[in-house]
Scaffold this active site. Sequence first.
Site, PDB file in Angstrom:
ATOM      1  N   LYS A 204     -29.159 -12.799  15.325  1.00 60.27           N
ATOM      2  CA  LYS A 204     -30.457 -13.071  14.684  1.00 60.27           C
ATOM      3  C   LYS A 204     -30.273 -14.053  13.530  1.00 60.27           C
ATOM      4  O   LYS A 204     -31.045 -14.982  13.363  1.00 60.27           O
ATOM      5  CB  LYS A 204     -31.085 -11.780  14.148  1.00 60.27           C
ATOM      6  CG  LYS A 204     -31.451 -10.770  15.215  1.00 60.27           C
ATOM      7  CD  LYS A 204     -32.193  -9.582  14.646  1.00 60.27           C
ATOM      8  CE  LYS A 204     -31.349  -8.749  13.705  1.00 60.27           C
ATOM      9  NZ  LYS A 204     -30.210  -8.104  14.411  1.00 60.27           N
TER      10      LYS A 204
ATOM     11  N   CYS B 247     -38.981   3.882   6.109  1.00 58.49           N
ATOM     12  CA  CYS B 247     -37.581   3.659   6.491  1.00 58.49           C
ATOM     13  C   CYS B 247     -36.569   4.189   5.483  1.00 58.49           C
ATOM     14  O   CYS B 247     -35.493   4.622   5.872  1.00 58.49           O
ATOM     15  CB  CYS B 247     -37.318   2.176   6.763  1.00 58.49           C
ATOM     16  SG  CYS B 247     -37.446   1.074   5.355  1.00 58.49           S
ATOM     17  N   MET B 248     -36.859   4.167   4.204  1.00 62.62           N
ATOM     18  CA  MET B 248     -35.794   4.474   3.238  1.00 62.62           C
ATOM     19  C   MET B 248     -36.112   5.592   2.269  1.00 62.62           C
ATOM     20  O   MET B 248     -35.271   5.955   1.454  1.00 62.62           O
ATOM     21  CB  MET B 248     -35.482   3.216   2.394  1.00 62.62           C
ATOM     22  CG  MET B 248     -34.924   2.065   3.156  1.00 62.62           C
ATOM     23  SD  MET B 248     -33.550   2.524   4.246  1.00 62.62           S
ATOM     24  CE  MET B 248     -32.400   3.199   3.067  1.00 62.62           C
TER      25      MET B 248
ATOM     26  N   MET C 298     -31.431   4.891   9.793  1.00 60.94           N
ATOM     27  CA  MET C 298     -32.665   5.580  10.157  1.00 60.94           C
ATOM     28  C   MET C 298     -32.436   6.953  10.775  1.00 60.94           C
ATOM     29  O   MET C 298     -33.313   7.805  10.729  1.00 60.94           O
ATOM     30  CB  MET C 298     -33.483   4.715  11.121  1.00 60.94           C
ATOM     31  CG  MET C 298     -33.945   3.411  10.515  1.00 60.94           C
ATOM     32  SD  MET C 298     -34.916   3.672   9.022  1.00 60.94           S
ATOM     33  CE  MET C 298     -34.052   2.623   7.872  1.00 60.94           C
TER      34      MET C 298
ATOM     35  N   GLY D 285     -32.681  -1.219   6.174  1.00 59.84           N
ATOM     36  CA  GLY D 285     -33.101  -2.038   7.300  1.00 59.84           C
ATOM     37  C   GLY D 285     -33.737  -3.349   6.888  1.00 59.84           C
ATOM     38  O   GLY D 285     -33.610  -4.346   7.584  1.00 59.84           O
ATOM     39  N   GLN D 286     -34.436  -3.359   5.763  1.00 57.70           N
ATOM     40  CA  GLN D 286     -35.187  -4.544   5.359  1.00 57.70           C
ATOM     41  C   GLN D 286     -34.414  -5.310   4.283  1.00 57.70           C
ATOM     42  O   GLN D 286     -33.620  -4.740   3.545  1.00 57.70           O
ATOM     43  CB  GLN D 286     -36.566  -4.148   4.825  1.00 57.70           C
ATOM     44  CG  GLN D 286     -37.434  -3.471   5.876  1.00 57.70           C
ATOM     45  CD  GLN D 286     -38.851  -3.319   5.404  1.00 57.70           C
ATOM     46  OE1 GLN D 286     -39.617  -4.279   5.412  1.00 57.70           O
ATOM     47  NE2 GLN D 286     -39.190  -2.112   4.968  1.00 57.70           N
TER      48      GLN D 286
END
Lengths: 805, 97
Positions: free
Chosen positions: A87, A171-172, A352, A389-390
């Site tokens: 990516k 998510c966190m 996650m 994740g972000q």
Amino acid sequence: MLTVDRRTFVKASAMAAAAAAASGSNRAFALTVLNNQPEGSPLKWQKAPCRFCGTGCHVMVGTENGRVVAIQGDQKAEVNKGLLCVKGYHVGLALYGKDRLTTPMLRKNGKMVPISWEEAIETIASKIKANPKGFALYGSGQWTIGEGFAGNKFMKAGLGSNQIDGNPRLCMSSAVTGFLSTFGVDEPPGVYDDIEACDVAIMWGNNMAEMHPVLFSRLVDRRTRGEKVTIIDMTTRRTRTSDLADHVLYFKPHGDLAIANGIAHLMVKSDKYDKDFVAKHCNFRKLGPKPDEKSPPDMLGVPMTFEEFAAAVEPYTPEKVEELSGVPADKIRMLGELFMRRDIRINSFWCMGMNQHTRGTAINCIVHGIHLMSGHFGKPGDAATSLTGQPSACGTVREVGTLCHLLPGGRLVANAEHRKEAEELWNVPEGRIGAKPGYHTVEMFKRFNTPTDQGGDITTLWVQVTNPGQTLPNLNRNFRAKKDLADKFMIVSDVYPTATTELADLILPSAMWVEKNGMYGNSERRTQQWFKMVSPPGEARDDCWQLIAVSRRLMDLGMEGMKGKDGKWIFHTTDKAGKEVPIWDWAHYYDVNVDERLFEEYRPFSTKKHKNLAPYQEYVKSRGLRWPVVEQPDGSWRETRWRFSEFDDPYVAKGKGFQFYHSVSKDDKALIWFRPHEHPPEMPDNDYPFWLCTGRVLEHWHSGSMTRRIPQLHRAMPKAYVEMNKADATRLGIRNNEVVTVKSRRGEIELPVWIGGRGDPKPGEVFVPFFDEGKLINLVTLDEYDPYSKQPDYKKCAVTIVRKG
Amino acid sequence: MAISGLVVTLSEDPAGAAALTVLNSEPRLTLGERFGRRVAVVAETPSARDDRELFDELRAMPGITQVDVTYVHLDTEPAVSELSQQGPLVEEPRAHR
């Protein structure tokens, strides 16, 4: 087309980059054709963190004629040392999808109609002014730090509203509550350097090979250098991580709670834990009584003695843990023995699997606890590492405090002292900031999707830089109901059409990544900076400007909240001569570096919880710095790698060894929690006999709104699917690629089956990735959440698989 | 035209040596310095699609344990025209529905 000279230059650049990375050193590799490059060198190279995940790889971005034309891994970056994942090396193409949003659009008579920015700003301001209490802002871990700070200030210091939340709630937030419960302060004590120093790496429901591939490369790469590192993959299904693991331990959903307690049990029973460390630096803790029927016990619990802790973990024998988790007893013993060893270093990793969990706070706490109890903490290689994740869930949402209960710098809206500090720093009148937390994400969307006359008190919702129309759980209830509610108004700032813009009333085209100045903060507390390199397309403008412009319009309409104590606009900005710069006017927004101004305004907030940030210019010079960043006598700025450890953390008092200076128990000690195993709220039954787990794939980042527009990534993984175990498929007569219906109590979708593919679930389980906006698996998922973090569980609910016809 | 800088890691067994021979004879690749089992490679292909296919071929080749990408240069115009030739990537923009 490339000219011969330019082609040669580019090939030489590529070879230099590859050789530097292959050598694993900082050696410079000369570009032998540099002297022959065409006049007016074609490419300008600048640094930036990657737009995608929380690893925070650095890239060098090559631009030419106003476009991004080349990407290379940044060899000077400590995070990725010149390497990128699939990516990352295509990240430049994320800007150039064919259907980029370029014009504000307003829904009129059911159709989206292009409008001017003036009309867009006026529309938003009017909606807010008409019902400020009914307005909510939903932000993102992809917001830059400046954007999040502006949004937080706009809401909490401007409107006096705490109705702001962010997608890291999804998510966190369990990682946050786990850190807070254990250490009294958020974010990991360790850093990525632990990867190179550990002897054992344990994945707790974490497919690191696909989700943080560059970090996984750092781990696996040690083997190519002849180092021994043992990888233990604890997982509910086989993944690419499993393929490279030494031990794969398959566990049942929520089995992780039992496994962690089993490790604690073995340490207690064998009397082999770090007694000295525990005695000096830890207290034991348990949940207390519930304050009332509806509320959970207080998150910070009550003290327990070691004897009580020992009695609490007594039932978690290896055999009992096998029964609860499905992991064989001898493997539990193996894990216990590893933790009891003092001659190795253990790094646990999770993401996650442990956070999107209805007992996410609990599992985070007890994994921290076994590291503390065993002494596998606070030294290079001994760490419990939560990965994000972000790109800026940490830097923006967690640190800037863009959640409904937080203020910048680890403060709480419910704490009077914290509100007063924030009001002073923001220069707004005392009492401006509300004391009551706003709605967390799921509640915010539920309220927005409920008729106003039935308690749906959120009537205007502004979504920036995220895609809740695809990522919220139980979409029919939490998002799609809005379609039938005529008095609800949704504003969406984004770069591409998404499942969210589909129901928007007003769409605002946004600049992305290197089309604006920005800063991010990654998983290892590294704050990173970049400059604008190219212009956004059409009428697209920075999300931060959008917030600021609305704020200004509200002030012009007479909303006193948009003024500070001094009567000036809360985003009042001057040039070096002291003259006001009209940054609400897009034509002047870049007359000054608004990103720098906001960051410098935010910095003083960061010291309360020892999350000290350096001046902006230090980040310009570096590939990021890990806080706390502390000024040295010679004027340089030193980052901190291992927090709470005397050898590296400047805030640990001399002689202490370790000091948890934000201790919950106010005695410089961390907490080792007991939390019991509990079953998930929804389990398979006769009607819905399968476990559904959802997640991500290597090629696509989250909801795919960017990566699916990159042809190479789209082709590599064009559509979602449902992974099935071969035995289950055979039993049901389902063939590979056959389209089936995946159905829960909440919704259903059709998906092609993939048997024996990249991942392989165990019997009774299925897996669906969520990147495909044409296959919204979140129509099916459950919206139960952790009682403390309010984070939903996307990893386990009950479904049935129905053959078509 | 797509040009990529890659780091190819070879296995320790004879398959690694065999893979190196294959890489040396592959016209789309230019091999650079070796550092133990790692070799710097430049891949040059007519399009981004071919670049991706070559990457997948290398990853699947016996004797190659890992392929990391360190540099990508893409002429973006061909990628856009590739898109238009096969139709839109997604259905009509949702904003206009």
